[in-house]
Design a protein around this motif. Structure first.
Motif, PDB file in Angstrom:
ATOM      1  N   GLY A 182       0.799  -1.219   0.000  1.00 23.74           N
ATOM      2  CA  GLY A 182       0.000   0.000   0.000  1.00 23.74           C
ATOM      3  C   GLY A 182       0.827   1.262   0.000  1.00 23.74           C
ATOM      4  O   GLY A 182       0.441   2.277  -0.594  1.00 23.74           O
ATOM      5  N   ASP A 183       1.987   1.224   0.650  1.00 21.75           N
ATOM      6  CA  ASP A 183       2.843   2.401   0.784  1.00 21.75           C
ATOM      7  C   ASP A 183       4.047   2.360  -0.157  1.00 21.75           C
ATOM      8  O   ASP A 183       4.836   3.292  -0.202  1.00 21.75           O
ATOM      9  CB  ASP A 183       3.322   2.505   2.241  1.00 21.75           C
ATOM     10  CG  ASP A 183       4.189   3.717   2.503  1.00 21.75           C
ATOM     11  OD1 ASP A 183       3.728   4.842   2.225  1.00 21.75           O
ATOM     12  OD2 ASP A 183       5.341   3.547   2.959  1.00 21.75           O
ATOM     13  N   ALA A 184       4.187   1.284  -0.925  1.00 20.78           N
ATOM     14  CA  ALA A 184       5.377   1.104  -1.752  1.00 20.78           C
ATOM     15  C   ALA A 184       5.400   2.050  -2.940  1.00 20.78           C
ATOM     16  O   ALA A 184       4.347   2.418  -3.487  1.00 20.78           O
ATOM     17  CB  ALA A 184       5.447  -0.333  -2.251  1.00 20.78           C
ATOM     18  N   ASP A 185       6.609   2.449  -3.345  1.00 19.20           N
ATOM     19  CA  ASP A 185       6.748   3.201  -4.587  1.00 19.20           C
ATOM     20  C   ASP A 185       7.238   2.301  -5.722  1.00 19.20           C
ATOM     21  O   ASP A 185       6.955   2.562  -6.890  1.00 19.20           O
ATOM     22  CB  ASP A 185       7.670   4.415  -4.407  1.00 19.20           C
ATOM     23  CG  ASP A 185       9.043   4.060  -3.850  1.00 19.20           C
ATOM     24  OD1 ASP A 185       9.196   2.967  -3.268  1.00 19.20           O
ATOM     25  OD2 ASP A 185       9.975   4.887  -3.985  1.00 19.20           O
ATOM     26  N   VAL A 186       7.960   1.240  -5.382  1.00 19.86           N
ATOM     27  CA  VAL A 186       8.427   0.260  -6.371  1.00 19.86           C
ATOM     28  C   VAL A 186       8.021  -1.124  -5.880  1.00 19.86           C
ATOM     29  O   VAL A 186       8.274  -1.479  -4.733  1.00 19.86           O
ATOM     30  CB  VAL A 186       9.959   0.318  -6.558  1.00 19.86           C
ATOM     31  CG1 VAL A 186      10.431  -0.787  -7.503  1.00 19.86           C
ATOM     32  CG2 VAL A 186      10.380   1.689  -7.091  1.00 19.86           C
ATOM     33  N   GLY A 201      -0.274  -0.183 -11.287  1.00 19.84           N
ATOM     34  CA  GLY A 201       0.221   0.903 -12.124  1.00 19.84           C
ATOM     35  C   GLY A 201      -0.655   2.134 -12.030  1.00 19.84           C
ATOM     36  O   GLY A 201      -0.167   3.264 -12.005  1.00 19.84           O
ATOM     37  N   ALA A 202      -1.972   1.898 -11.943  1.00 20.66           N
ATOM     38  CA  ALA A 202      -2.906   3.022 -11.825  1.00 20.66           C
ATOM     39  C   ALA A 202      -2.721   3.770 -10.514  1.00 20.66           C
ATOM     40  O   ALA A 202      -3.090   4.951 -10.411  1.00 20.66           O
ATOM     41  CB  ALA A 202      -4.345   2.522 -11.948  1.00 20.66           C
ATOM     42  N   MET A 203      -2.160   3.092  -9.508  1.00 20.54           N
ATOM     43  CA  MET A 203      -1.886   3.742  -8.225  1.00 20.54           C
ATOM     44  C   MET A 203      -0.595   4.559  -8.260  1.00 20.54           C
ATOM     45  O   MET A 203      -0.236   5.194  -7.274  1.00 20.54           O
ATOM     46  CB  MET A 203      -1.787   2.687  -7.116  1.00 20.54           C
ATOM     47  CG  MET A 203      -3.077   1.957  -6.819  1.00 20.54           C
ATOM     48  SD  MET A 203      -2.831   0.654  -5.566  1.00 20.54           S
ATOM     49  CE  MET A 203      -2.577   1.655  -4.074  1.00 20.54           C
ATOM     50  N   GLY A 204       0.106   4.527  -9.392  1.00 19.04           N
ATOM     51  CA  GLY A 204       1.334   5.292  -9.529  1.00 19.04           C
ATOM     52  C   GLY A 204       2.576   4.567  -9.069  1.00 19.04           C
ATOM     53  O   GLY A 204       3.637   5.181  -8.922  1.00 19.04           O
ATOM     54  N   LYS A 205       2.477   3.278  -8.865  1.00 18.00           N
ATOM     55  CA  LYS A 205       3.631   2.499  -8.414  1.00 18.00           C
ATOM     56  C   LYS A 205       4.456   2.027  -9.613  1.00 18.00           C
ATOM     57  O   LYS A 205       3.905   1.682 -10.660  1.00 18.00           O
ATOM     58  CB  LYS A 205       3.164   1.301  -7.589  1.00 18.00           C
ATOM     59  CG  LYS A 205       2.358   1.707  -6.360  1.00 18.00           C
ATOM     60  CD  LYS A 205       1.957   0.523  -5.525  1.00 18.00           C
ATOM     61  CE  LYS A 205       1.019   0.943  -4.395  1.00 18.00           C
ATOM     62  NZ  LYS A 205       1.613   1.942  -3.495  1.00 18.00           N
ATOM     63  N   THR A 206       5.756   2.010  -9.452  1.00 21.83           N
ATOM     64  CA  THR A 206       6.648   1.468 -10.477  1.00 21.83           C
ATOM     65  C   THR A 206       6.664  -0.040 -10.338  1.00 21.83           C
ATOM     66  O   THR A 206       7.018  -0.573  -9.283  1.00 21.83           O
ATOM     67  CB  THR A 206       8.074   2.018 -10.320  1.00 21.83           C
ATOM     68  OG1 THR A 206       8.048   3.444 -10.504  1.00 21.83           O
ATOM     69  CG2 THR A 206       9.014   1.391 -11.332  1.00 21.83           C
ATOM     70  N   GLU A 207       6.277  -0.725 -11.412  1.00 18.15           N
ATOM     71  CA  GLU A 207       6.172  -2.183 -11.352  1.00 18.15           C
ATOM     72  C   GLU A 207       7.313  -2.861 -12.107  1.00 18.15           C
ATOM     73  O   GLU A 207       7.616  -2.507 -13.247  1.00 18.15           O
ATOM     74  CB  GLU A 207       4.864  -2.652 -11.974  1.00 18.15           C
ATOM     75  CG  GLU A 207       3.648  -2.317 -11.172  1.00 18.15           C
ATOM     76  CD  GLU A 207       2.420  -2.862 -11.869  1.00 18.15           C
ATOM     77  OE1 GLU A 207       1.975  -3.952 -11.490  1.00 18.15           O
ATOM     78  OE2 GLU A 207       1.926  -2.199 -12.785  1.00 18.15           O
TER      79      GLU A 207
END
Length: 278
Positions: A182-186, A201-207
């Motif tokens: 939930g708090d991750a950026d990557v 991806g829609a949450m703005g996280k780098t996958e």
């Protein structure tokens, strides 16, 4: 490849005949140490053994057996080797993880069965958290996978709290820890479901996706698609992370910016369609 696993013994015999393998080697060893490392189908046999054992001990779902068979077919077409583009993707993945403020490695049943120790090694090399996330989620499976990861050296395993949700998903994979995915950026999402990959991806996280099918939805939406077998890809990312441990942020950003995801996907698809299986 999503929640991977193996295929039947007859197919194994046929593959051995095609590649000059030894038909005397048992297709169903009781322990992976019984599989000779010089066997031409070593990785395939090892993968099948680990997945089968994962089902036996309750960490891998039976559906994972089917998915692994699909992934194994793609790996066969890739020549069961890491392409240069996959190695470049693994290096870019390592750079992303080292630059991240809060990287997380997402683990499902097949990942836990196939690379538990390797996931722990990657978490240590990159400073990432480990979080269990399942489609076929039960309290028993969640606990079994967490215990399995701890047995392989994990000091902390997230995912059991499930106090957050990924917007737009109605199934169990929507459940995450607020202080984890939930708090991750990557987020590294091996053997991922396409809909969750899109939602993250829609949450703005780098996958960072590990998937043997370059045409899968997961690989197509990933910032870094690694088209490779997970048993090769995870140690490869760890190796790159160790090599880049002393690199500056500027150097890491340069690696990230120079990675060409489209070229990586194109090379993998071309290898599958045109590769030489001799």
């Amino acid at each position: 490849m999503t929640d991977d696993a193996g295929v039947d013994g007859d197919a194994e015999t046929d593959a051995d005949d095609e590649r000059g393998g030894d038909p005397e080697v048992p297709a169903d060893p009781e322990h992976e140490s019984e599989i000779p490392e010089d066997h031409p189908r070593y990785e395939s046999l090892l993968t099948r053994h680990r997945i089968e054992r994962g089902v036996d001990i309750g960490i891998t779902s039976k559906q994972g057996l089917i998915a692994e068979g699909r992934g194994e077919a793609f790996d066969y077409l890739l020549g069961e080797e890491t392409l240069p583009s996959a190695d470049a993707a693994a290096r870019a993945a390592a750079a992303h993880l080292l630059l991240a403020e809060h990287p997380v490695l997402s683990v499902n049943g097949n990942v836990a069965a196939l690379v538990p120790g390797e996931i722990v090694d990657l978490a240590e090399a990159s400073g990432a958290d480990i979080e269990v996330n399942l489609f076929n989620r039960t309290d028993e499976r969640m606990a079994a996978i967490a215990d399995h990861l701890r047995e392989h050296g994990a000091s902390e395993v997230k995912g059991l709290a499930a106090d957050g949700r990924i917007p737009g998903l109605s199934h169990e994979r929507a459940k995450v820890d607020v202080d984890g995915i939930g708090d991750a950026d990557v987020v590294v999402v091996p053997l991922e479901d396409g809909d969750r990959a899109e939602a993250l991806g829609a949450m703005g996280k780098t996958e960072i996706v590990i998937d043997l099918n370059p045409m899968s939805r997961s690989a197509q939406v990933a910032a870094v698609p690694i088209v490779d077998n997970i048993i090769r890809a995870v140690p490869n990312i760890t190796r790159h992370a160790a090599e880049l441990a002393d690199a500056s942020d500027e150097e890491l950003r340069e690696i990230v910016e120079n990675f060409d995801r489209e070229a990586a996907l194109d090379e993998a698809e071309r290898a599958i369609r045109e590769g030489d299986l001799d």
